[in-house]
Design a protein around this motif. Structure first.
Motif, mmCIF file in Angstrom:
data_model
loop_
_atom_site.group_PDB
_atom_site.id
_atom_site.type_symbol
_atom_site.label_atom_id
_atom_site.label_comp_id
_atom_site.label_asym_id
_atom_site.label_seq_id
_atom_site.Cartn_x
_atom_site.Cartn_y
_atom_site.Cartn_z
ATOM 1 N N PRO A 158 0.841 -1.193 0.000
ATOM 2 C CA PRO A 158 0.000 0.000 0.000
ATOM 3 C C PRO A 158 0.879 1.246 0.000
ATOM 4 O O PRO A 158 1.969 1.247 0.572
ATOM 5 N N PRO A 159 0.435 2.278 -0.672
ATOM 6 C CA PRO A 159 1.251 3.493 -0.710
ATOM 7 C C PRO A 159 1.375 4.104 0.673
ATOM 8 O O PRO A 159 0.430 4.145 1.447
ATOM 9 N N ALA A 160 2.578 4.540 0.972
ATOM 10 C CA ALA A 160 2.840 5.147 2.277
ATOM 11 C C ALA A 160 2.211 6.533 2.301
ATOM 12 O O ALA A 160 2.252 7.268 1.320
ATOM 13 N N PRO A 161 1.573 6.857 3.413
ATOM 14 C CA PRO A 161 0.979 8.189 3.479
ATOM 15 C C PRO A 161 2.071 9.250 3.441
ATOM 16 O O PRO A 161 3.102 9.126 4.087
ATOM 17 N N SER A 162 1.832 10.246 2.654
ATOM 18 C CA SER A 162 2.838 11.308 2.524
ATOM 19 C C SER A 162 2.762 12.231 3.730
ATOM 20 O O SER A 162 1.699 12.641 4.164
ATOM 21 N N SER A 163 3.923 12.506 4.281
ATOM 22 C CA SER A 163 3.964 13.362 5.467
ATOM 23 C C SER A 163 4.053 14.834 5.092
ATOM 24 O O SER A 163 3.860 15.699 5.930
ATOM 25 N N ALA A 164 4.357 15.103 3.822
ATOM 26 C CA ALA A 164 4.472 16.511 3.407
ATOM 27 C C ALA A 164 3.084 17.115 3.283
ATOM 28 O O ALA A 164 2.151 16.470 2.827
ATOM 29 N N PRO A 165 2.898 18.353 3.716
ATOM 30 C CA PRO A 165 1.576 18.979 3.593
ATOM 31 C C PRO A 165 1.267 19.224 2.112
ATOM 32 O O PRO A 165 2.168 19.394 1.294
ATOM 33 N N PRO A 166 0.011 19.216 1.766
ATOM 34 C CA PRO A 166 -0.336 19.435 0.364
ATOM 35 C C PRO A 166 0.058 20.843 -0.069
ATOM 36 O O PRO A 166 0.012 21.795 0.703
ATOM 37 N N LYS A 167 0.435 20.941 -1.343
ATOM 38 C CA LYS A 167 0.854 22.236 -1.865
ATOM 39 C C LYS A 167 -0.357 23.123 -2.057
ATOM 40 O O LYS A 167 -1.405 22.660 -2.503
ATOM 41 N N PRO A 168 -0.220 24.381 -1.722
ATOM 42 C CA PRO A 168 -1.342 25.285 -1.978
ATOM 43 C C PRO A 168 -1.499 25.470 -3.480
ATOM 44 O O PRO A 168 -0.532 25.364 -4.237
ATOM 45 N N PRO A 169 -2.704 25.723 -3.926
ATOM 46 C CA PRO A 169 -2.908 25.907 -5.358
ATOM 47 C C PRO A 169 -2.124 27.129 -5.834
ATOM 48 O O PRO A 169 -1.941 28.110 -5.118
ATOM 49 N N ALA A 170 -1.638 27.022 -7.062
ATOM 50 C CA ALA A 170 -0.840 28.112 -7.634
ATOM 51 C C ALA A 170 -1.710 29.349 -7.799
ATOM 52 O O ALA A 170 -2.902 29.260 -8.096
ATOM 53 N N GLN A 171 -1.090 30.476 -7.559
ATOM 54 C CA GLN A 171 -1.802 31.747 -7.693
ATOM 55 C C GLN A 171 -2.122 31.986 -9.160
ATOM 56 O O GLN A 171 -1.291 31.813 -10.034
ATOM 57 N N GLN A 172 -3.355 32.373 -9.427
ATOM 58 C CA GLN A 172 -3.772 32.645 -10.793
ATOM 59 C C GLN A 172 -3.898 34.155 -10.982
ATOM 60 O O GLN A 172 -4.277 34.875 -10.061
ATOM 61 N N TYR A 173 -3.591 34.584 -12.186
ATOM 62 C CA TYR A 173 -3.593 36.010 -12.486
ATOM 63 C C TYR A 173 -4.423 36.268 -13.737
ATOM 64 O O TYR A 173 -4.565 35.396 -14.596
ATOM 65 N N ILE A 174 -4.929 37.468 -13.810
ATOM 66 C CA ILE A 174 -5.545 37.944 -15.043
ATOM 67 C C ILE A 174 -4.768 39.190 -15.477
ATOM 68 O O ILE A 174 -4.084 39.826 -14.667
ATOM 69 N N THR A 175 -4.898 39.506 -16.718
ATOM 70 C CA THR A 175 -4.168 40.671 -17.251
ATOM 71 C C THR A 175 -5.165 41.753 -17.612
ATOM 72 O O THR A 175 -6.158 41.486 -18.301
ATOM 73 N N VAL A 176 -4.915 42.945 -17.106
ATOM 74 C CA VAL A 176 -5.772 44.099 -17.383
ATOM 75 C C VAL A 176 -4.948 45.104 -18.186
ATOM 76 O O VAL A 176 -3.808 45.417 -17.832
ATOM 77 N N THR A 177 -5.547 45.627 -19.275
ATOM 78 C CA THR A 177 -4.864 46.638 -20.097
ATOM 79 C C THR A 177 -5.277 48.022 -19.629
ATOM 80 O O THR A 177 -6.469 48.306 -19.439
ATOM 81 N N VAL A 178 -4.288 48.883 -19.425
ATOM 82 C CA VAL A 178 -4.542 50.243 -18.947
ATOM 83 C C VAL A 178 -5.111 51.058 -20.120
ATOM 84 O O VAL A 178 -4.611 51.000 -21.244
#
Length: 197
Positions: free
Chosen positions: A126-146
């Motif tokens: 059986p797969p060993a439980p990972s002790s590392a905390p889950p990675k936070p989701p990557a920050q998403q960006y939008i682009t706004v034109t001035v």
């Protein structure tokens, strides 16, 4: 002549009617009345029983019991001889009943049961439980034109308007730091601004 005493035994020498004479503890007329009642009661019970049995026999006789095997399949009539001239009645006929052969017994149907699926074997490693905390989701960006500044100023003509419109935490200073803008009061029309969502 002296009258007989009033409390004495009745005269057994023929005085009075036969109905009033005592036969045992009761008078004769009482015995006759009881016998008549018993005979009438016996007659009523016998009538009731016979009507009940006739009703059951009538109900059982109204439903004929005819078996299918008793009904002929084909009736073939053969007339022997000719009808005599001048006679309106045909000669006696002989009827021959032919029955079809009995149907073949139904062939038995064998039903094979479906095999029950065997349970899946447990995993070997059986797969060993990972002790590392889950990675936070990557920050998403939008682009706004001035856009060019006008009066009244549109929301996407200043950093402050863009930060307020998208509720950026840290305000326009965080937006300037994210886009490497040294002077937050100086942006140009057509410039692309990254905004975190």
């Amino acid at each position: 002549m002296a009258a007989p005493p009033s409390g004495g035994p009745p005269d057994s020498g023929g005085g009075g009617s036969i109905l009033t004479q005592k036969l045992g503890p009761l008078a004769t007329w009482v015995w006759l009345l009881m016998g008549t009642v018993l005979i009438a009661l016996y007659y009523v019970i016998a009538k009731w029983k016979s009507s009940k049995t006739s009703a059951t026999s009538a109900s059982s006789s109204t439903t004929p019991t005819t078996n299918e095997s008793q009904v002929p399949d084909y009736i073939v009539q053969n007339y022997l001889g000719n009808t005599p001239s001048g006679s309106s009645t045909p000669p006696p006929s002989t009827s021959t009943t032919t029955t079809a052969p009995p149907p073949a017994p139904p062939t038995p149907v064998t039903v094979t049961p479906k095999p029950t699926p065997s349970p899946a074997p447990p995993p070997r490693n059986p797969p060993a439980p990972s002790s590392a905390p889950p990675k936070p989701p990557a920050q998403q960006y939008i682009t706004v034109t001035v856009v060019p500044f006008a009066d009244p100023a549109p929301w996407n003509s200043t950093l402050w308007g863009i930060a307020t419109h998208y509720n950026v935490p840290g305000g326009y200073q965080a937006l300037a730091k994210l886009n490497n803008i040294s002077d937050p009061n100086l942006i140009h029309p057509g410039q692309q601004i990254r905004v975190p969502t």
